[in-house]
Scaffold this motif. Structure first.
Motif: not given
Length: 304
Positions: A42, A46-47, A49, A57, A158, A184
């Motif tokens: 996860a 996030e990194s 993105k 983002l 994703h 999500q």
């Protein structure tokens, strides 16, 4: 005095873990973690993105003049973490078929290098997905709104990352990345699904796209659409045969409206329109329009 007898619970949980490990032929030997971490993946996503879309983002205080520095620093950290997780998956896969540790690490290194090299292409694909959503939704005010707010785009970010990992021999990492988005957004895309450029999922909740689905260019689907399998073939021992093509092929420029269910290795021809709440288990010709009414009058498209 404690309300809970924690020591007895700890012992009972230890025994339960040992029973599970014995039944699965897992080692009880002391050592480090055996398989990848969902939390680590996860953080990596996030990194990534942020590195793909730094000014939208990335961190809120980022400025254009430091964009490249941020992307470089973020990518280095994320890829190093991904390397650790890739090695864990490959070692986990080799637990019943021992391999040389150096060979496993080299395989992980090569996979992550290839993944890193694919990121500019993934960014371009995602730009096309964002533009398709903006052009396909009259409620969208800007491409920035689409990227920041649309669950279908989050799911595709994703998926584009997960599909690359899947193709590089890291299916567990890929599935974790896909399932984070599923949790999500309510959009369930198997990382094995092949999705071409300009894909738009409008609203999205309840969409299911199976492992062997193939989707062409400029396809648009709405909420609660299923591209699923009709049946699950078994071998001589009654076990499911895995990896067989069992999901639909959707050609270019197809639109599938809400609630439609398409099952099996059928083909939806180029430019076809599939109406809401229909159930299709046969091929649809290019340019055709299939609705509940047409299903009732056309036996070649059976309604269940």
């Amino acid at each position: 005095m404690s309300l809970f007898d924690v020591n007895d619970i700890v012992l009972a949980l230890h025994q339960a873990r040992d029973e599970w490990r014995d039944s699965q032929r897992r080692s009880r030997e002391p050592g480090s973690r055996e398989f990848p971490s969902r939390d680590a993946l996860a953080g990596i996503v996030e990194s990534l993105k942020g590195a793909l879309f730094p000014m939208r983002l990335g961190p809120p205080d980022l400025r254009h003049e430091s964009e490249d520095f941020y992307v470089g620093h973020t990518l280095h950290s994320a890829l190093q973490s991904l390397l650790v997780q890739s090695r864990l998956e490959l070692r986990y896969n080799a637990r019943h078929n021992p391999r040389d540790a150096e060979a496993i690490d080299a395989e992980g290194d090569a996979a992550v290098r290839a993944f890193a090299a694919a990121l500019p292409g993934i960014r371009r694909l995602l730009d096309g997905d964002v533009l398709a959503a903006f052009q396909g939704d009259p409620a969208a005010r800007s491409v920035d709104e689409v990227l920041l707010c649309y669950p279908g785009i989050l799911a595709m970010v994703h998926h584009r990352l997960a599909h690359q990992l899947y193709g590089l021999g890291l299916p567990l990492l890929a599935r974790i990345v896909a399932e984070i988005a599923h949790g999500q957004t309510g959009i369930d895309i198997h990382p094995g699904a092949k999705i071409d450029a300009g894909f738009f999922i409008d609203h999205g909740t309840g969409v299911v796209i199976g492992e062997t689905a193939v989707i062409g260019k400029r396809v648009r689907i709405y909420q609660a659409v299923t591209l699923g399998a009709k049946r699950f073939p078994t071998d001589g021992e009654g076990k499911l045969q895995k990896g067989l093509p069992r999901h639909p092929v959707v050609e270019d420029d197809v639109v599938i409206y809400a609630g439609a269910t398409i099952l099996g290795r059928v083909t939806l021809g180029k430019g076809a329109t599939i109406g809401g709440n229909v159930w299709i288990t046969d091929d649809v010709p290019p340019g055709a329009s299939v609705t509940q009414a047409s299903l009732q009058n056309a036996p070649q498209h059976r309604a269940a």
